[in-house]
Motif scaffolding. Structure first.
Motif, PDB file in Angstrom:
ATOM      1  N   ARG A 230       8.221  22.432  44.971  1.00 47.68           N
ATOM      2  CA  ARG A 230       7.836  22.487  44.024  1.00 47.68           C
ATOM      3  C   ARG A 230       8.755  22.489  42.972  1.00 47.68           C
ATOM      4  N   PHE A 231       9.997  22.259  43.352  1.00 55.34           N
ATOM      5  CA  PHE A 231      11.041  22.532  42.745  1.00 55.34           C
ATOM      6  C   PHE A 231      11.921  21.194  42.192  1.00 55.34           C
ATOM      7  N   GLY A 232      11.998  20.250  41.155  1.00 53.73           N
ATOM      8  CA  GLY A 232      12.917  18.774  40.452  1.00 53.73           C
ATOM      9  C   GLY A 232      14.463  19.237  41.011  1.00 53.73           C
ATOM     10  N   ASP A 233      14.939  20.905  40.918  1.00 53.85           N
ATOM     11  CA  ASP A 233      16.326  20.880  40.847  1.00 53.85           C
ATOM     12  C   ASP A 233      16.836  21.706  41.805  1.00 53.85           C
ATOM     13  N   PRO A 234      17.186  21.178  42.953  1.00 55.08           N
ATOM     14  CA  PRO A 234      17.486  21.667  44.177  1.00 55.08           C
ATOM     15  C   PRO A 234      18.467  23.340  44.227  1.00 55.08           C
ATOM     16  N   GLN A 235      19.239  22.842  43.059  1.00 53.96           N
ATOM     17  CA  GLN A 235      20.239  25.064  42.752  1.00 53.96           C
ATOM     18  C   GLN A 235      19.073  25.604  42.432  1.00 53.96           C
ATOM     19  N   GLU A 236      17.907  25.116  41.337  1.00 50.70           N
ATOM     20  CA  GLU A 236      17.269  26.676  40.958  1.00 50.70           C
ATOM     21  C   GLU A 236      16.433  27.109  42.086  1.00 50.70           C
ATOM     22  N   TYR A 237      15.381  25.787  43.275  1.00 51.58           N
ATOM     23  CA  TYR A 237      14.622  26.340  44.443  1.00 51.58           C
ATOM     24  C   TYR A 237      15.760  27.134  45.439  1.00 51.58           C
ATOM     25  N   GLU A 238      16.977  26.956  45.531  1.00 52.23           N
ATOM     26  CA  GLU A 238      18.458  28.236  46.644  1.00 52.23           C
ATOM     27  C   GLU A 238      18.002  29.417  45.566  1.00 52.23           C
ATOM     28  N   SER A 239      18.582  29.041  44.561  1.00 53.53           N
ATOM     29  CA  SER A 239      18.179  30.601  43.797  1.00 53.53           C
ATOM     30  C   SER A 239      16.939  31.294  43.665  1.00 53.53           C
ATOM     31  N   VAL A 240      15.935  30.759  43.260  1.00 51.25           N
ATOM     32  CA  VAL A 240      14.530  31.318  43.031  1.00 51.25           C
ATOM     33  C   VAL A 240      13.963  32.154  44.547  1.00 51.25           C
ATOM     34  N   ALA A 241      14.260  30.711  45.666  1.00 54.13           N
ATOM     35  CA  ALA A 241      14.445  31.283  47.254  1.00 54.13           C
ATOM     36  C   ALA A 241      15.276  32.289  47.274  1.00 54.13           C
ATOM     37  N   HIS A 242      16.296  32.923  47.513  1.00 54.70           N
ATOM     38  CA  HIS A 242      17.588  33.506  47.521  1.00 54.70           C
ATOM     39  C   HIS A 242      16.971  35.205  47.525  1.00 54.70           C
ATOM     40  N   SER A 243      15.926  35.546  45.797  1.00 57.92           N
ATOM     41  CA  SER A 243      15.643  36.493  45.217  1.00 57.92           C
ATOM     42  C   SER A 243      14.749  36.861  45.394  1.00 57.92           C
ATOM     43  N   PHE A 244      14.217  35.838  46.210  1.00 56.86           N
ATOM     44  CA  PHE A 244      12.387  36.165  46.817  1.00 56.86           C
ATOM     45  C   PHE A 244      12.345  36.525  48.450  1.00 56.86           C
ATOM     46  N   ARG A 245      13.722  36.368  48.753  1.00 59.83           N
ATOM     47  CA  ARG A 245      13.611  36.733  50.270  1.00 59.83           C
ATOM     48  C   ARG A 245      13.375  38.492  50.277  1.00 59.83           C
ATOM     49  N   VAL A 246      12.126  38.313  51.190  1.00 58.99           N
ATOM     50  CA  VAL A 246      12.698  40.062  51.916  1.00 58.99           C
ATOM     51  C   VAL A 246      13.418  40.238  52.801  1.00 58.99           C
ATOM     52  N   THR A 247      14.221  41.466  52.370  1.00 56.26           N
ATOM     53  CA  THR A 247      14.843  41.729  53.551  1.00 56.26           C
ATOM     54  C   THR A 247      14.550  43.636  54.021  1.00 56.26           C
ATOM     55  N   ALA A 248      15.566  43.632  54.357  1.00 56.60           N
ATOM     56  CA  ALA A 248      15.070  45.352  55.020  1.00 56.60           C
ATOM     57  C   ALA A 248      15.034  46.455  53.662  1.00 56.60           C
ATOM     58  N   ASP A 249      16.431  45.693  52.665  1.00 54.17           N
ATOM     59  CA  ASP A 249      16.694  45.860  51.976  1.00 54.17           C
ATOM     60  C   ASP A 249      15.393  45.938  50.964  1.00 54.17           C
ATOM     61  N   THR A 250      14.976  44.838  51.114  1.00 54.28           N
ATOM     62  CA  THR A 250      13.646  45.116  49.626  1.00 54.28           C
ATOM     63  C   THR A 250      12.287  45.667  50.180  1.00 54.28           C
ATOM     64  N   ILE A 251      12.433  46.105  51.331  1.00 54.82           N
ATOM     65  CA  ILE A 251      11.696  47.054  51.945  1.00 54.82           C
ATOM     66  C   ILE A 251      11.982  48.658  51.419  1.00 54.82           C
ATOM     67  N   ARG A 252      13.116  48.663  51.804  1.00 60.95           N
ATOM     68  CA  ARG A 252      13.884  50.062  51.253  1.00 60.95           C
ATOM     69  C   ARG A 252      13.268  50.099  50.004  1.00 60.95           C
ATOM     70  N   GLY A 253      13.543  49.220  48.916  1.00 60.80           N
ATOM     71  CA  GLY A 253      13.447  49.420  47.487  1.00 60.80           C
ATOM     72  C   GLY A 253      11.724  49.284  47.219  1.00 60.80           C
ATOM     73  N   LEU A 254      11.367  49.637  47.819  1.00 59.75           N
ATOM     74  CA  LEU A 254       9.753  49.232  47.476  1.00 59.75           C
ATOM     75  C   LEU A 254       9.535  50.209  47.492  1.00 59.75           C
ATOM     76  N   GLY A 255      10.178  51.476  48.761  1.00 60.83           N
ATOM     77  CA  GLY A 255      10.134  53.036  48.367  1.00 60.83           C
ATOM     78  C   GLY A 255       9.914  53.210  50.193  1.00 60.83           C
ATOM     79  N   GLY A 256       9.807  52.108  50.852  1.00 66.12           N
ATOM     80  CA  GLY A 256       9.598  52.462  52.844  1.00 66.12           C
ATOM     81  C   GLY A 256       8.779  52.545  53.264  1.00 66.12           C
ATOM     82  N   ARG A 257       7.677  52.612  52.567  1.00 71.57           N
ATOM     83  CA  ARG A 257       6.439  52.809  53.480  1.00 71.57           C
ATOM     84  C   ARG A 257       5.347  51.266  53.133  1.00 71.57           C
TER      85      ARG A 257
END
Ligand SMILES: [Zn+2]
Lengths: 305, 156
Positions: A230-257
């Motif tokens: 969906r991305f023409g620019d591979p660098q743009e893909y990398e930055s979007v994919a990185h910021s949308f990656r769900v980690t244990a930290d993301t879960i804690r940031g969303l309140g944990g439940r």
């Protein structure tokens, strides 16, 4: 409207009451209270494009209910590769079975099959359009987790523009008065067509750009894949994919439940450290495809009522 | 000019479609599929108070169009008005409204739609009067009615 003899093509044909029947029936099957209801029935599973997990899920559902499977797994083994028209294939196979499950890359193919066939047709994915059994198993999983769908707050994250799964989920959750938060980069946001549909139904939704903006009262975070293509620019893909990656930290940031769902297969949009958390329910979600598909086949063939 | 045209081409029975914005008369004829049905009179470029850019008139002799047929005109010329004539008199003045469904005369712009790939019939249902938007029965996408999606007697 009853289910016996009915084709299941699109969420747009269904009411909240229909979805309740499917969820209740799925629950009875999962609890072991309904068995053998496809005994003596033959189901044609016709995959005009490959989708191994969906096909295995349907075939397992049929066999666990006592039914017999016929069909093909990819177009190369079908008579279509010899030039037979789609309509002729459907007209022929309708005489061989009690219901048919169809996966085809063309949008509207399942609807066309249901116009031609004299047995019920279940849409197992028609191109970018609909894949209703995915939505049924998503709804069943949420109902199983919370005991209700009414008033839930669902966050949908990832490619909301091209993801048919999230489109159907939004249509369905609107029927139950859920709140929705759409989390995506600007270029992949929910299409106007869906947002118009939600506004007409009086559903409240908002759009944010980052997972952490979704607030801390999400009940479910529904994650979908962001595709590199969906991305023409591979660098743009990398930055979007990185910021949308769900980690244990993301879960804690969303309140944990918050419970994390995903239609699978995932690539790396959910980190493996999330798998170990009780929040991760995506494998149970995939397993729920069996009782929901059993329920649907039982209902449309009249084996269950 | 308008007065003279009415006198010269007045019909004693049939359907008069008035207030078609210029130059849409031929498209109206096409959308109604009126190729070979009796005497058809088409007048173009009349002055009109209601349509400052000018209006066209189509008269169809000895054929009374049904409401379903005249509603199709609303897809391209919602301003049009219909008079049904019998024995030289106007027996019905009809307003048109958007049809609930469209069969055959519009194609779906989605190249991967069953109507374009697998030979499914072209069928649309009204999704929103604003636009107007119609939803394809097969691929379920909504489409704004555009003149180049409407199928003419020549094919597309
Ligand atoms: Zn279409």
């Amino acid at each position: 409207m009853g289910f016996a003899g009915r084709s299941i093509i699109s969420l747009h044909d269904m009411t909240a009451a229909d979805l309740e029947v499917i969820m209740d029936t799925s629950g009875r099957i999962k609890a072991g209270r309904e068995t053998g209801f496809l005994q003596g029935r033959t189901i044609a599973v016709m995959f005009f494009e490959a989708s191994t997990r969906t096909r295995l899920s349907f075939e397992s559902a049929i066999q666990r209910s006592g039914g017999t499977v016929i069909g093909f797994a990819n177009p190369a083994s079908s008579s279509q590769s010899k030039g037979e028209s789609f309509a002729d294939t459907i007209s022929t196979v309708t005489g061989y079975c009690d219901a048919m499950v169809i996966r085809h890359p063309v949008e509207g193919s399942a609807r066309l099959a249901s116009d031609i066939a004299s047995v019920p047709v279940i849409n197992a994915g028609d191109g970018a359009n609909q894949h209703p059994t995915q939505t049924f198993l998503d709804l069943f999983t949420m109902k199983e987790s919370f005991g209700r769908l009414e008033g839930l707050h669902i966050g949908m994250l990832g490619d909301l523009k091209y993801g048919r799964t999230v489109h159907s989920l939004a249509t369905a959750m609107a029927m139950f008065g859920a709140r929705m938060t759409f989390i995506s980069p600007h270029t992949l946001q929910m299409p106007d067509m869906i947002k118009r549909e939600l506004s007409q139904a009086g559903v409240s939704f908002r759009e944010v750009r980052q997972p952490e903006e979704a607030g801390d009262d999400l009940d479910v975070l529904y994650v979908t894949r962001i595709q590199r293509e969906r991305f023409g620019d591979p660098q743009e893909y990398e930055s979007v994919a990185h910021s949308f990656r769900v980690t244990a930290d993301t879960i804690r940031g969303l309140g944990g439940r918050v419970l994390v769902m995903h239609p699978l297969p995932r690539v790396d949009e959910i980190a493996e450290d999330v798998d170990r958390l009780p929040n991760a329910i995506y494998f149970r979600q995939a397993h729920n495809g069996i009782p929901t598909r059993q329920a649907l086949l039982g209902l449309v063939t009249g084996g269950l009522s | 000019m308008t007065e003279r045209a009415y006198k010269v081409y007045s019909i004693s029975s049939g359907t008069v479609i008035d207030h078609i914005p210029t130059p849409l008369a031929l498209r109206v004829v096409e959308i109604l599929g009126l190729g070979n049905e009796g005497i058809l009179t088409i007048g173009m470029g009349f002055t009109s108070k209601r349509l400052p850019e000018g209006k066209d008139i189509v008269k169809i002799e000895n054929k009374v169009l049904t409401r379903d047929e005249t509603d199709m005109i609303a897809l391209i010329a919602p301003e049009a008005t219909i008079n049904i004539i019998e024995g030289g008199k106007v027996i019905e003045k009809r307003r048109i409204s958007l049809p609930d469904g469209i069969r055959g005369v519009m194609r779906c712009p989605n190249p991967n739609c069953a109507t374009n790939v697998l030979g499914a019939q072209r069928v649309f249902g009204l999704a929103s009067p604003e636009g107007p938007l119609y939803r394809c029965r097969y691929c379920e996408r909504t489409t704004k009615v555009e003149p180049d999606l409407l199928i003419t007697s020549a094919g597309i």
